[in-house]
Design an enzyme around this catalytic site. Structure first.
Site, mmCIF file in Angstrom:
data_model
loop_
_atom_site.group_PDB
_atom_site.id
_atom_site.type_symbol
_atom_site.label_atom_id
_atom_site.label_comp_id
_atom_site.label_asym_id
_atom_site.label_seq_id
_atom_site.Cartn_x
_atom_site.Cartn_y
_atom_site.Cartn_z
ATOM 1 N N SER A 46 0.786 -1.232 0.000
ATOM 2 C CA SER A 46 0.000 0.000 0.000
ATOM 3 C C SER A 46 0.816 1.280 0.000
ATOM 4 O O SER A 46 0.304 2.335 -0.385
ATOM 5 C CB SER A 46 -0.936 0.015 1.213
ATOM 6 O OG SER A 46 -0.199 -0.026 2.429
ATOM 7 N N HIS A 51 -5.345 -4.146 -1.698
ATOM 8 C CA HIS A 51 -5.145 -3.134 -2.738
ATOM 9 C C HIS A 51 -5.086 -3.740 -4.141
ATOM 10 O O HIS A 51 -4.814 -3.026 -5.108
ATOM 11 C CB HIS A 51 -3.879 -2.323 -2.454
ATOM 12 C CG HIS A 51 -4.033 -1.379 -1.307
ATOM 13 N ND1 HIS A 51 -4.532 -0.100 -1.455
ATOM 14 C CD2 HIS A 51 -3.769 -1.533 0.014
ATOM 15 C CE1 HIS A 51 -4.559 0.502 -0.275
ATOM 16 N NE2 HIS A 51 -4.103 -0.356 0.634
ATOM 17 N N LYS A 57 -12.162 -0.669 -0.110
ATOM 18 C CA LYS A 57 -11.317 0.119 -1.000
ATOM 19 C C LYS A 57 -11.982 0.201 -2.374
ATOM 20 O O LYS A 57 -12.888 0.993 -2.573
ATOM 21 C CB LYS A 57 -9.905 -0.458 -1.022
ATOM 22 C CG LYS A 57 -9.218 -0.303 0.337
ATOM 23 C CD LYS A 57 -7.832 -0.867 0.367
ATOM 24 C CE LYS A 57 -7.125 -0.546 1.673
ATOM 25 N NZ LYS A 57 -7.767 -1.101 2.876
#
Length: 392
Positions: A181, A209, A240
């Site tokens: 990240s 991610h 996310k």
């Protein structure tokens, strides 16, 4: 007024401010989007993990509203007692289809998923092999397990094999982030899986991610490398790219059944709300049917990164839309962020202990919802501040 035993807290806060490590937390006055409102001002948003712009998508909002009407607001209990609703099962089934995994169990967050699965799989007398730049939730899950933790050099498979060759008792678990990240680089998952198979270790990847970013239609790193059936534990997040909140673990049916019996966040923390679960289902269905948002995200990332590099900024080893603009010292990165804010660009500085000392940066998170004009506005601001501070 702090009591005397808590007096150290004030000293710690003063030290954070003195060292340029104090985080000034901004408050958004409206929904997530390419632009957000802070202190009554419209700001270009380069801080959000809302990769695909789904956090305020009308389809997700509609699904959440309908769920509230049908199921109410709160779950009322933990999943293992009375908190499991048909929506939770529907989400897990949808995620399993999307991830091409045998089964899925969902949790309150990706962080909670890591805290659930790691201590359930290994304990005292076992060994964990963890990448040196793994996320804090992995680190905390490893510590909670009480297993021996052997850290290998970041994405260095020679280092991993050296650790695997060392004497070790009990079960072995190799853990890595899928996409890191802070740097935006991708784990060498195929090589990690091969080493796990060679040394009889369990493989686990946290793809927080990578969801909505890598693989076909954003299915993640396992799909990206074509490793279906060879990764034992896949952790994901709904907070996310999917734009909602929650986490999950994908794997064999027996593993998922076991986590429902032994995953402590599943057993001891209330279930995710119906509105959130319904919105997550809608997000999965959108991704499953169309990859336009994923393609737009990558097009925006390529455009922004190419222009930032042309200006002379160092973006490290990023291979994904995560773009770390390297500054150096935390104080300088904080000043850069403040000057960007004055230009109406919200881009947060990241410093120690999140990243090593001397590696402070502005982490830029572009999204599919940014227009070309938005990106140009941000590029101009970076150029202006970079020249003012003598960095380019």
């Amino acid at each position: 007024m702090l009591s005397k035993p808590l007096g150290f807290v004030k000293d710690e806060l003063e030290a954070l401010k003195r060292d340029g490590l104090y985080n000034a937390i901004r408050t958004l006055e409206g929904p997530q989007g390419p632009w957000v409102t802070i202190n009554g001002q419209a700001m270009l948003n380069f801080c959000s993990n809302n990769y695909l712009g789904l956090a305020a998508d009308p389809r997700l909002k509609q699904a959440a509203q309908e769920a509230i009407e049908k199921y109410g607001v709160g779950p009322g209990a933990v999943r293992s007692i009375a908190g499991t609703m048909t929506l939770h099962q529907k989400l897990e089934e949808a995620l399993a289809r999307f991830k091409k995994a045998p089964a899925v169990i969902s949790f309150q967050s990706g962080f909670a998923a890591n805290l659930a699965v790691i201590p359930a799989l290994v304990g005292k007398g076992d060994t964990i092999y963890s990448d040196s730049l793994n996320h804090a939730s992995i680190i905390d899950g490893c510590r909670l397990s009480r297993a021996e933790i052997k850290v290998y050099d970041h994405c260095d498979m020679e280092s991993l094999e050296e650790r695997l060759k060392e004497p070790a008792a009990g079960r072995k678990l190799i853990i890595t982030d899928g996409v890191f990240s802070m740097d935006g680089d991708i784990a060498p998952l195929p090589e990690s899986v091969e080493l796990a198979e060679k040394y009889g270790a369990i493989t686990m990847v946290d793809d927080a991610h990578g969801e909505g970013v890598l693989g076909t239609n954003g299915r993640g790193i396992v799909d990206h490398f074509g490793l279906h059936g060879r990764v034992d534990v896949e952790v994901g997040t709904l907070s996310k790219a999917l734009g909602v909140v929650g986490g999950y673990v994908a794997g064999a049916p027996e593993l998922i059944e076991y986590l429902a019996q032994r995953g402590r966040p599943f057993l001891f923390s209330s279930a995710v709300t119906p509105a959130d679960v319904a919105a997550a289902i809608a997000a999965v269905e959108i991704l499953d049917s169309d990859d336009q948002l994923v393609q737009k995200l990558w097009a925006n990332a390529r455009y922004f990164k190419s222009h930032i590099k042309e200006l002379g900024f160092d973006i490290g080893r990023s291979e994904t839309p995560i773009t770390p603009v390297m500054i150096g010292e935390a104080a300088a990165a904080g000043e850069f962020s403040r000057r960007l804010f004055a230009e109406k660009v919200f881009a947060q500085s990241i410093g120690y202990p999140t990243v090593p000392r001397g590696k402070a940066r502005i982490r830029v998170m572009v999204s599919a919802s940014h227009s070309r004009e938005d990106l140009d506005y941000g590029i101009v601001a970076f150029e202006k501040v970079g020249k003012e501070m003598g960095l380019i």
